[in-house]
Design a protein around this motif. Sequence first.
Motif, PDB file in Angstrom:
ATOM      1  N   ASP A 177       0.985  -1.423  -0.033  1.00 41.90           N
ATOM      2  CA  ASP A 177       0.073   0.002   0.021  1.00 41.90           C
ATOM      3  C   ASP A 177       0.979   1.252  -0.020  1.00 41.90           C
ATOM      4  OD1 ASP A 177       1.070   0.157   2.623  1.00 41.90           O
ATOM      5  OD2 ASP A 177      -0.904   0.224   3.543  1.00 41.90           O
ATOM      6  N   THR A 178       2.160   1.256  -0.065  1.00 39.98           N
ATOM      7  CA  THR A 178       3.068   2.461  -0.182  1.00 39.98           C
ATOM      8  C   THR A 178       2.921   3.015  -1.454  1.00 39.98           C
ATOM      9  OG1 THR A 178       4.630   1.241  -1.286  1.00 39.98           O
ATOM     10  CG2 THR A 178       4.868   1.201   1.139  1.00 39.98           C
ATOM     11  N   GLU A 179       3.408   4.560  -1.487  1.00 38.16           N
ATOM     12  CA  GLU A 179       3.617   5.256  -2.722  1.00 38.16           C
ATOM     13  C   GLU A 179       4.234   4.387  -3.812  1.00 38.16           C
ATOM     14  OE1 GLU A 179       4.465   9.304  -2.488  1.00 38.16           O
ATOM     15  OE2 GLU A 179       3.070   9.486  -0.770  1.00 38.16           O
ATOM     16  N   LEU A 211      -9.739  -3.642  -4.669  1.00 39.59           N
ATOM     17  CA  LEU A 211      -8.801  -3.592  -3.653  1.00 39.59           C
ATOM     18  C   LEU A 211      -9.602  -4.276  -2.403  1.00 39.59           C
ATOM     19  CD1 LEU A 211      -8.161   0.244  -3.612  1.00 39.59           C
ATOM     20  CD2 LEU A 211      -6.686  -1.771  -4.782  1.00 39.59           C
ATOM     21  N   ILE A 212      -8.612  -5.384  -1.809  1.00 35.40           N
ATOM     22  CA  ILE A 212      -9.052  -6.120  -0.944  1.00 35.40           C
ATOM     23  C   ILE A 212      -8.642  -6.101   0.306  1.00 35.40           C
ATOM     24  CG2 ILE A 212      -9.490  -8.710  -0.445  1.00 35.40           C
ATOM     25  CD1 ILE A 212      -8.741  -9.436  -3.131  1.00 35.40           C
ATOM     26  N   GLU A 227      -7.419   6.310  -5.030  1.00 36.54           N
ATOM     27  CA  GLU A 227      -7.426   7.631  -5.552  1.00 36.54           C
ATOM     28  C   GLU A 227      -6.262   7.795  -6.660  1.00 36.54           C
ATOM     29  OE1 GLU A 227      -7.507  10.298  -2.181  1.00 36.54           O
ATOM     30  OE2 GLU A 227      -9.548   9.886  -2.070  1.00 36.54           O
ATOM     31  N   ALA A 228      -5.041   6.994  -6.413  1.00 36.00           N
ATOM     32  CA  ALA A 228      -3.906   7.087  -7.355  1.00 36.00           C
ATOM     33  C   ALA A 228      -4.749   6.255  -8.599  1.00 36.00           C
ATOM     34  CB  ALA A 228      -2.849   6.549  -6.759  1.00 36.00           C
ATOM     35  N   LEU A 229      -5.122   5.220  -8.233  1.00 33.74           N
ATOM     36  CA  LEU A 229      -5.882   4.430  -9.654  1.00 33.74           C
ATOM     37  C   LEU A 229      -6.935   5.231 -10.430  1.00 33.74           C
ATOM     38  CD1 LEU A 229      -5.951   1.062  -7.626  1.00 33.74           C
ATOM     39  CD2 LEU A 229      -4.577   1.529  -9.806  1.00 33.74           C
ATOM     40  N   ALA A 252      -6.998   6.853 -14.260  1.00 33.59           N
ATOM     41  CA  ALA A 252      -8.456   6.738 -15.210  1.00 33.59           C
ATOM     42  C   ALA A 252      -8.897   5.074 -14.980  1.00 33.59           C
ATOM     43  CB  ALA A 252      -8.204   7.142 -16.562  1.00 33.59           C
ATOM     44  N   PHE A 253      -8.436   4.619 -13.997  1.00 34.59           N
ATOM     45  CA  PHE A 253      -8.812   2.931 -13.848  1.00 34.59           C
ATOM     46  C   PHE A 253     -10.131   2.967 -13.062  1.00 34.59           C
ATOM     47  CE2 PHE A 253      -4.224   2.548 -14.663  1.00 34.59           C
ATOM     48  CZ  PHE A 253      -4.192   1.660 -15.689  1.00 34.59           C
ATOM     49  N   LYS A 254     -10.770   1.926 -13.503  1.00 35.04           N
ATOM     50  CA  LYS A 254     -12.107   1.756 -12.698  1.00 35.04           C
ATOM     51  C   LYS A 254     -11.629   0.846 -11.386  1.00 35.04           C
ATOM     52  CE  LYS A 254     -15.492   0.669 -16.281  1.00 35.04           C
ATOM     53  NZ  LYS A 254     -16.277  -0.292 -16.731  1.00 35.04           N
ATOM     54  N   VAL A 255     -11.932   1.270 -10.422  1.00 33.85           N
ATOM     55  CA  VAL A 255     -11.676   0.845  -9.149  1.00 33.85           C
ATOM     56  C   VAL A 255     -12.699   0.654  -7.948  1.00 33.85           C
ATOM     57  CG1 VAL A 255     -10.593   2.734  -8.217  1.00 33.85           C
ATOM     58  CG2 VAL A 255      -9.631   0.904  -7.189  1.00 33.85           C
TER      59      VAL A 255
END
Length: 363
Positions: A282-284, A303-304, A332-334, A338-341
């Motif tokens: 989960d890091t940057e 995300l699980i 938010e990064a995803l 522009a990814f569906k998350v």
Amino acid sequence: MVCKEHVAFRMTLSGKTVSVHDTSGLDQVRKRLKLDPGIIRQVRAALLRSFLGEAKALQSVPFDVRHGFAAAVRLHELTPVERRDSRTDGATKLVYRTSDGHRIESVILRIQSGRSSLCVSSQTGCPGGCRFCATGRIKGGRNLTSAEVLDQVVQAGGILAAEGRRLRNVVLMGMGEPLLNEDAVYSALAALQGKDGFNLSGRHLLVSTLGIPDAIRRLTAQFPQVGLAISLHSARQTVRDDLMPLARRWPLGELRQAILEANTCQDREVMIEILMLAGVTDTEADQTALVGWLTGLRVHVNLIPYNSVGDIVFKDAPLRGSPNVRIQAMQEALKAAAFKVTRRRSLGSDIGAACGQLGGNEN
Ligand code: SAH
Ligand code: SF4
């Protein structure tokens, strides 16, 4: 009364019987008993499509040969040993014993009324050995047969039908790695989709895998409609290697290529599963690596949240789930890229039925 007799009769002949899922064996029984093919269709429809149970399914067979039929055909493969219903959500864990004494589990997920899902197992343990997963600790497991995979659907379908619910989705996300058991899994998928089988839509089926490139190619070529989920967890090779020992055999570059090809033969996105582990995934650096790895792929990221499976030490620190803020940051990064998350809502953790907990004995 008739039903009890049938069960006793069948038990004495176990080992010589054919499964109701073995269509060619069933045809031989049909010919021997001089039954009309329509009778077999009715038995299978009652059991596999309407989920009416054994006694009702046998009612389609003429009385004079019912005994002979019940002695020759196994309508179930698995013995139910335990049922646990969640007190907090709509999950039910079903525990079975195989005929050779292995314990396997399925999970019913009642998400909304009329929209129920079933998570089924494909092996009795898992050689994957993932550090975060209870199933990966079970030694001496074996592949399930396709009939054992399908009986999980028959038995859970019966429970749901009795509640007036309909089984809609079947996900191969229970115990085991489905793509290490390709033959049985593919014949189960064919039966689940088959018009003379369960008649479920391929769009309502999903296979989750640790990511075996050649098997992914075979699966998506043969079943383009069936959903594919990849347990990626980390786009950093060394982190993934440490978390998922077996997956070292299939490096991230090869896996990405297989997903790219899957994208060309499927008209739905590939689901990418990321287990959110504090300081591990989960890091940057994880955000950057993941966005880079996914760019150019048609995917939906899930995300699980981590479900505890006991005290696990990973790289000298206890393995823990990410705090909410880190999950949010990854989301938010995803999204920014522009990814569906989506975040997976985990059901059944109070009964040891959540992802990763199956086969564990602490719950
Ligand atoms: N072997 C396949 C399918 C079974 S595991 C696979 O790995 O995809 C099903 C899902 O549960 C996988 O995404 C897996 O990574 C996830 N999982 C395993 N252990 C978990 C845990 N402790 N908490 C949350 N999810 C877990
Ligand atoms: Fe096997 Fe999947 Fe568990 Fe890994 S996460 S050990 S591949 S069941």
